[in-house]
Enzyme design. Structure first.
Site, PDB file in Angstrom:
ATOM      1  N   CYS A   2       0.832  -1.193   0.000  1.00 51.12           N
ATOM      2  CA  CYS A   2       0.000   0.000   0.000  1.00 51.12           C
ATOM      3  C   CYS A   2       0.877   1.257   0.000  1.00 51.12           C
ATOM      4  O   CYS A   2       1.995   1.251   0.507  1.00 51.12           O
ATOM      5  CB  CYS A   2      -0.923   0.121   1.206  1.00 51.12           C
ATOM      6  SG  CYS A   2      -1.909  -1.322   1.526  1.00 51.12           S
ATOM      7  N   ARG A  27       3.033   0.530  -5.289  1.00 52.14           N
ATOM      8  CA  ARG A  27       3.021  -0.177  -4.007  1.00 52.14           C
ATOM      9  C   ARG A  27       1.769  -1.020  -3.798  1.00 52.14           C
ATOM     10  O   ARG A  27       1.688  -1.807  -2.852  1.00 52.14           O
ATOM     11  CB  ARG A  27       3.144   0.826  -2.858  1.00 52.14           C
ATOM     12  CG  ARG A  27       4.387   1.681  -2.931  1.00 52.14           C
ATOM     13  CD  ARG A  27       4.432   2.637  -1.782  1.00 52.14           C
ATOM     14  NE  ARG A  27       4.503   1.922  -0.530  1.00 52.14           N
ATOM     15  CZ  ARG A  27       5.621   1.510   0.040  1.00 52.14           C
ATOM     16  NH1 ARG A  27       6.766   1.746  -0.537  1.00 52.14           N
ATOM     17  NH2 ARG A  27       5.591   0.861   1.172  1.00 52.14           N
ATOM     18  N   TRP A  76      -3.045  -2.511  -1.439  1.00 54.25           N
ATOM     19  CA  TRP A  76      -2.741  -3.889  -1.797  1.00 54.25           C
ATOM     20  C   TRP A  76      -3.360  -4.710  -0.677  1.00 54.25           C
ATOM     21  O   TRP A  76      -2.877  -4.705   0.450  1.00 54.25           O
ATOM     22  CB  TRP A  76      -1.228  -4.089  -1.860  1.00 54.25           C
ATOM     23  CG  TRP A  76      -0.820  -5.446  -2.347  1.00 54.25           C
ATOM     24  CD1 TRP A  76      -0.693  -5.850  -3.646  1.00 54.25           C
ATOM     25  CD2 TRP A  76      -0.465  -6.573  -1.541  1.00 54.25           C
ATOM     26  NE1 TRP A  76      -0.302  -7.157  -3.693  1.00 54.25           N
ATOM     27  CE2 TRP A  76      -0.152  -7.628  -2.425  1.00 54.25           C
ATOM     28  CE3 TRP A  76      -0.400  -6.807  -0.171  1.00 54.25           C
ATOM     29  CZ2 TRP A  76       0.230  -8.887  -1.987  1.00 54.25           C
ATOM     30  CZ3 TRP A  76      -0.020  -8.063   0.273  1.00 54.25           C
ATOM     31  CH2 TRP A  76       0.301  -9.091  -0.631  1.00 54.25           C
ATOM     32  N   ASN A 102      -0.666   1.482   6.028  1.00 50.79           N
ATOM     33  CA  ASN A 102       0.092   0.505   5.248  1.00 50.79           C
ATOM     34  C   ASN A 102       0.681  -0.483   6.233  1.00 50.79           C
ATOM     35  O   ASN A 102       1.498  -0.105   7.072  1.00 50.79           O
ATOM     36  CB  ASN A 102       1.211   1.229   4.475  1.00 50.79           C
ATOM     37  CG  ASN A 102       2.227   0.269   3.888  1.00 50.79           C
ATOM     38  OD1 ASN A 102       1.893  -0.873   3.584  1.00 50.79           O
ATOM     39  ND2 ASN A 102       3.447   0.734   3.716  1.00 50.79           N
ATOM     40  N   GLY A 103       0.261  -1.754   6.164  1.00 49.89           N
ATOM     41  CA  GLY A 103       0.786  -2.752   7.095  1.00 49.89           C
ATOM     42  C   GLY A 103      -0.302  -3.734   7.467  1.00 49.89           C
ATOM     43  O   GLY A 103      -1.339  -3.817   6.811  1.00 49.89           O
ATOM     44  N   GLU A 491      15.576 -16.035 -13.364  1.00 49.23           N
ATOM     45  CA  GLU A 491      15.107 -14.654 -13.461  1.00 49.23           C
ATOM     46  C   GLU A 491      14.263 -14.459 -14.733  1.00 49.23           C
ATOM     47  O   GLU A 491      13.237 -13.775 -14.709  1.00 49.23           O
ATOM     48  CB  GLU A 491      16.318 -13.702 -13.431  1.00 49.23           C
ATOM     49  CG  GLU A 491      16.041 -12.230 -13.632  1.00 49.23           C
ATOM     50  CD  GLU A 491      15.124 -11.612 -12.590  1.00 49.23           C
ATOM     51  OE1 GLU A 491      14.786 -12.258 -11.581  1.00 49.23           O
ATOM     52  OE2 GLU A 491      14.708 -10.463 -12.811  1.00 49.23           O
ATOM     53  N   LYS A 495      10.406 -13.171 -14.747  1.00 48.84           N
ATOM     54  CA  LYS A 495       9.946 -11.987 -15.505  1.00 48.84           C
ATOM     55  C   LYS A 495       8.725 -12.344 -16.337  1.00 48.84           C
ATOM     56  O   LYS A 495       7.762 -11.592 -16.396  1.00 48.84           O
ATOM     57  CB  LYS A 495      11.043 -11.446 -16.449  1.00 48.84           C
ATOM     58  CG  LYS A 495      12.212 -10.738 -15.832  1.00 48.84           C
ATOM     59  CD  LYS A 495      11.919  -9.388 -15.249  1.00 48.84           C
ATOM     60  CE  LYS A 495      11.433  -9.477 -13.838  1.00 48.84           C
ATOM     61  NZ  LYS A 495      12.364  -9.490 -12.759  1.00 48.84           N
ATOM     62  N   GLU A 498       5.565 -12.996 -14.034  1.00 45.82           N
ATOM     63  CA  GLU A 498       4.949 -11.903 -13.283  1.00 45.82           C
ATOM     64  C   GLU A 498       4.256 -10.866 -14.150  1.00 45.82           C
ATOM     65  O   GLU A 498       3.295 -10.251 -13.705  1.00 45.82           O
ATOM     66  CB  GLU A 498       5.912 -11.262 -12.288  1.00 45.82           C
ATOM     67  CG  GLU A 498       7.058 -10.504 -12.866  1.00 45.82           C
ATOM     68  CD  GLU A 498       7.967  -9.932 -11.775  1.00 45.82           C
ATOM     69  OE1 GLU A 498       7.523  -9.681 -10.662  1.00 45.82           O
ATOM     70  OE2 GLU A 498       9.156  -9.748 -12.075  1.00 45.82           O
ATOM     71  N   HIS A 514      16.087 -34.756 -15.297  1.00 48.13           N
ATOM     72  CA  HIS A 514      15.626 -35.377 -14.056  1.00 48.13           C
ATOM     73  C   HIS A 514      14.152 -35.090 -13.789  1.00 48.13           C
ATOM     74  O   HIS A 514      13.690 -35.222 -12.668  1.00 48.13           O
ATOM     75  CB  HIS A 514      16.486 -34.911 -12.876  1.00 48.13           C
ATOM     76  CG  HIS A 514      17.920 -35.300 -13.027  1.00 48.13           C
ATOM     77  ND1 HIS A 514      18.372 -36.588 -12.839  1.00 48.13           N
ATOM     78  CD2 HIS A 514      19.005 -34.587 -13.416  1.00 48.13           C
ATOM     79  CE1 HIS A 514      19.668 -36.641 -13.070  1.00 48.13           C
ATOM     80  NE2 HIS A 514      20.076 -35.426 -13.432  1.00 48.13           N
ATOM     81  N   LYS A 613       5.336  -3.454  -5.610  1.00 46.87           N
ATOM     82  CA  LYS A 613       6.771  -3.210  -5.775  1.00 46.87           C
ATOM     83  C   LYS A 613       7.556  -3.527  -4.511  1.00 46.87           C
ATOM     84  O   LYS A 613       8.614  -4.118  -4.562  1.00 46.87           O
ATOM     85  CB  LYS A 613       6.999  -1.761  -6.202  1.00 46.87           C
ATOM     86  CG  LYS A 613       8.448  -1.434  -6.516  1.00 46.87           C
ATOM     87  CD  LYS A 613       8.926  -2.168  -7.747  1.00 46.87           C
ATOM     88  CE  LYS A 613      10.388  -1.934  -8.043  1.00 46.87           C
ATOM     89  NZ  LYS A 613      10.891  -2.973  -8.958  1.00 46.87           N
TER      90      LYS A 613
HETATM   91  O1  M6R Z   1      12.771  -4.802  -2.986  1.00 43.08           O
HETATM   92  P1  M6R Z   1      13.313  -6.184  -2.974  1.00 43.08           P
HETATM   93  O2  M6R Z   1      14.470  -6.348  -3.877  1.00 43.08           O
HETATM   94  O3  M6R Z   1      13.617  -6.690  -1.600  1.00 43.08           O
HETATM   95  O4  M6R Z   1      12.132  -7.083  -3.547  1.00 43.08           O
HETATM   96  C1  M6R Z   1      12.222  -8.474  -3.593  1.00 43.08           C
HETATM   97  C2  M6R Z   1      11.146  -9.048  -4.465  1.00 43.08           C
HETATM   98  O5  M6R Z   1       9.882  -8.752  -3.973  1.00 43.08           O
HETATM   99  C3  M6R Z   1      11.245  -8.525  -5.908  1.00 43.08           C
HETATM  100  O6  M6R Z   1      12.497  -8.774  -6.466  1.00 43.08           O
HETATM  101  C4  M6R Z   1      10.173  -9.182  -6.803  1.00 43.08           C
HETATM  102  O7  M6R Z   1      10.439 -10.541  -6.952  1.00 43.08           O
HETATM  103  C5  M6R Z   1      10.098  -8.464  -8.138  1.00 43.08           C
HETATM  104  N1  M6R Z   1       8.745  -8.215  -8.485  1.00 43.08           N
HETATM  105  C6  M6R Z   1      10.704  -9.231  -9.235  1.00 43.08           C
HETATM  106  O8  M6R Z   1      10.605  -8.594 -10.461  1.00 43.08           O
END
Ligand code: M6R
Length: 618
Positions: A2, A27, A76, A102-103, A491, A495, A498, A514, A613
């Site tokens: 949030c 956020r 969020w 937020n929390g 990675e 990408k 997500e 395997h 984020k």
């Molecule tokens: O801010 P951070 O690097 O600690 O965040 C970690 C993950 O939440 C972040 O890398 C997330 O996996 C991204 N959305 C990946 O693109």
């Protein structure tokens, strides 16, 4: 997660709060809301959906925009589905108090039952409405000022929060408090106005002076007065530490790109240079990193290095493991922060922990750091956001100077984290005598070429787009890599997942046989990294295995490759480089590919569903 924002001062609050919400939307973006106070009445506007939906509601209704005091929220969801009623701000039963939060209030159920027994009726399913009614109850019982009531109420709360609270019966102040979730206060000239936000981006064009509240701090914000900061539990006054912000407005705007992710992909050459500038003195064969230099013996005498992180940062950590073990010969373990913090790990004062986080606010990473510190380990942070919670919680650290990363999918954070980890590996290697001065120089000279090589690589965008068009309707994809390129495969898959919502798995290429090999048929696209250094022949064999099962192969190869070209359905060429530096290049086509597929599928690239984020809840 949030985002919260607010304003109190002499300007119209509405545009400041609304623009602030747009900047904080990364956020959380399942619903949003705004409270305006016009001098007499509170006016709430709330809706499920994006901030643009909220703006559409308020746009043509002048009365919703009146006043010099406002607070806003972009959500969020944690407690309660995203809908209009659960959206913030929330009001107390009397209607006098308003909060954005937020929390998570973990003991909300107990508190809610208690308040119901005292006659409170709840409109929403949120923990936040419980909190604002608790504050109202305390205020009524103790007959105290709002600041005191917030403080006392928070002492009964278990969980995490960044809050802004307003009382329409005393409309000259806003109370903010923090535990576990970030909050910044921007200070206008001579205290004539104040800005409140989850990060400084909403107020950067108004002021460069800001206070970042620390955990367990509460601030009383009153126009014309200095901000008063108190410790919530200990009830003592603390000096507010006013910082000068370096962020600029154009750093957080899209700069002509369609969205932030594309902008951030293209910023990587510059971000990498900014990250190694002043640290990598290639001609002299020297690496200067004060965070490491000042604590070099901790690193050199460490039994092992433990890297903790989440998501993309965890993938960078994995590259870090390969780098540090290969170059400096120090044992490294890489742990998901969320597992580490709960699995009773063995940690001693002879361990060095490296915590990696773009946002510097990830709750699991923060908790894992606290655990490691409590066991006596030395904790080094690699963060992007300056002044973030993790940057402050660690003993020492190095910033990635990537600039603000707004797109939810991390791109430049990943490559700049790898850049810092490379510098650390080289530094430790040279201190331990594992690398000669001339080898170090040669490696750094090659590293200096990486930004140019990425620039060249970014020009293959059209080719990647063609490949994206062929595979955009795939239901499942595999990403394979070996050695330094294995984390890149993970990675790449993340990408794609997500932002396109296509199921994808990353695997070490040799592990394919395997299990995952059973998935391969003519409908399965398999993205394989087959660069010329690092087990090339072995990867070629893996590609043959896929081909003989009719899988579609999209290979990333080194310029001039002939062998893979003959077998693969598509190849993407990358410039030649050192094996250990390859991730900085091989990741680029995967970023572009997932970007184009998401755009072709009409997905919201910067704000994928269900994500945020910075993940400030565990
Ligand atoms: O801010 P951070 O690097 O600690 O965040 C970690 C993950 O939440 C972040 O890398 C997330 O996996 C991204 N959305 C990946 O693109």
């Amino acid at each position: 997660m949030c985002g919260i924002t607010g304003y109190i001062g002499y300007r119209d609050a509405y545009p400041i709060v609304m623009n602030g919400l747009k900047r904080l939307e990364y956020r959380g973006y399942d619903s949003s809301g705004i409270m305006m106070f016009d001098g007499k009445n509170i006016l709430l506007s709330k809706t499920k959906g994006k901030v643009s939906d909220l703006e559409a509601i308020t746009e043509n209704e002048k009365e919703r925009k009146v006043g010099q005091i406002g607070i806003g929220h972009t959500r969020w969801a944690t407690h309660g589905v995203p809908n209009d009623i659960n959206s913030h701000p929330h009001t107390s039963q009397s209607g006098n108090l308003v909060v954005v939060h937020n929390g998570i209030i973990e003991n909300y159920d107990t508190l809610r039952k208690e308040l119901i027994s005292r006659g409170y009726v709840f409109k929403s399913d949120t923990d936040t409405e419980v909190l604002i009614n608790l504050i109202e109850e305390v205020k009524k019982n103790e007959q105290c000022m709002l600041g005191k009531a917030v403080q006392l109420a928070l002492n009964n709360v278990i969980g995490a929060y960044a809050i802004a609270v307003f009382d329409q019966t005393k409309p000259d102040e806003i109370i903010v408090a923090r535990l576990g979730s970030p909050i910044a206060i921007g200070i206008g000239k001579e205290n004539s106005e104040f800005f409140i936000a989850s990060d400084a981006s909403p107020f950067i064009e108004y002021t460069k002076n800001a206070i970042y509240l620390e955990d367990e701090e509460l601030a009383i914000i009153k126009v014309g007065r200095d901000i008063k900061v108190r410790k919530i539990k200990d009830d003592i006054r603390v000096d507010a530490n006013i910082q000068k912000l370096k962020l600029s407005l154009d750093q957080i705007e899209k700069g002509g790109y369609d969205n932030f992710m594309l902008k951030e992909i293209h910023e990587q050459p510059k971000a990498i240079i900014d990250t190694y500038r002043g640290r990598m003195l290639a001609d002299q064969g020297i690496i200067r990193m004060s965070g490491i230099d000042d604590h070099i013996n901790k690193f050199l005498n460490a039994d092992r290095i433990i890297i903790i992180a989440c998501g993309t940062s965890w993938h960078a950590g994995l590259v870090g493991e390969y780098l540090i073990e290969d170059k400096a010969r120090i044992p490294v373990e890489v742990e998901y922060a969320s597992e580490f913090r709960y699995r009773n790990p063995v940690i001693t004062s002879r361990d060095v922990v490296i915590a990696i986080s773009q946002s510097g606010e990830t709750a699991d990473t923060l908790a894992a750091i606290k655990l490691a510190k409590s066991k006596g380990a030395f904790v080094f942070g690699i963060c992007n956001v300056v002044g973030s919670s993790i940057a402050r919680e660690t003993h020492a650290g190095a910033y990635t100077h990537a600039g603000p990363e707004i797109g939810v999918a991390s791109t430049k954070a990943f490559t700049t984290q790898i850049t810092v980890l490379t510098l650390i590996a080289l530094k430790l290697a040279s201190k331990k005598g594992e690398i000669s001065k001339s080898e170090l120089r040669a490696f750094m000279q090659e590293m200096k070429l990486i930004p140019k090589k990425i620039e060249t690589l970014l020009k293959i965008d059209d080719k990647v787009k063609e490949i994206a068009a062929v595979y955009k309707d795939a239901k499942n994809c595999l990403y394979l890599g070996r050695g330094f390129n294995f984390p890149v495969a993970l990675e790449g898959a993340l990408k794609l997942k997500e932002i396109s919502y296509i199921h994808a798995e990353g695997y070490p290429a040799a592990e394919m046989k395997h299990g995952p090999i059973a998935l391969i048929d003519e409908n399965m696209p398999i993205f394989v990294i087959a660069t010329n250094k690092g087990h090339y022949e072995k990867v070629v064999s893996n590609i043959q295995e896929i081909k003989s099962r009719s899988g579609k192969i999209i290979a990333i190869v080194t310029e001039g490759d002939t062998q893979v070209k003959e077998i693969a359905d598509h190849v993407i060429e990358i410039p030649e480089t050192e094996e250990a530096l390859a991730p900085l290049l091989t990741t680029i086509p995967f970023q572009l590919l997932s970007y184009h597929i998401a755009v072709m599928l009409n997905k919201n690239v910067d704000q994928p569903r269900n994500l945020a984020k910075s993940v400030t809840v565990e």
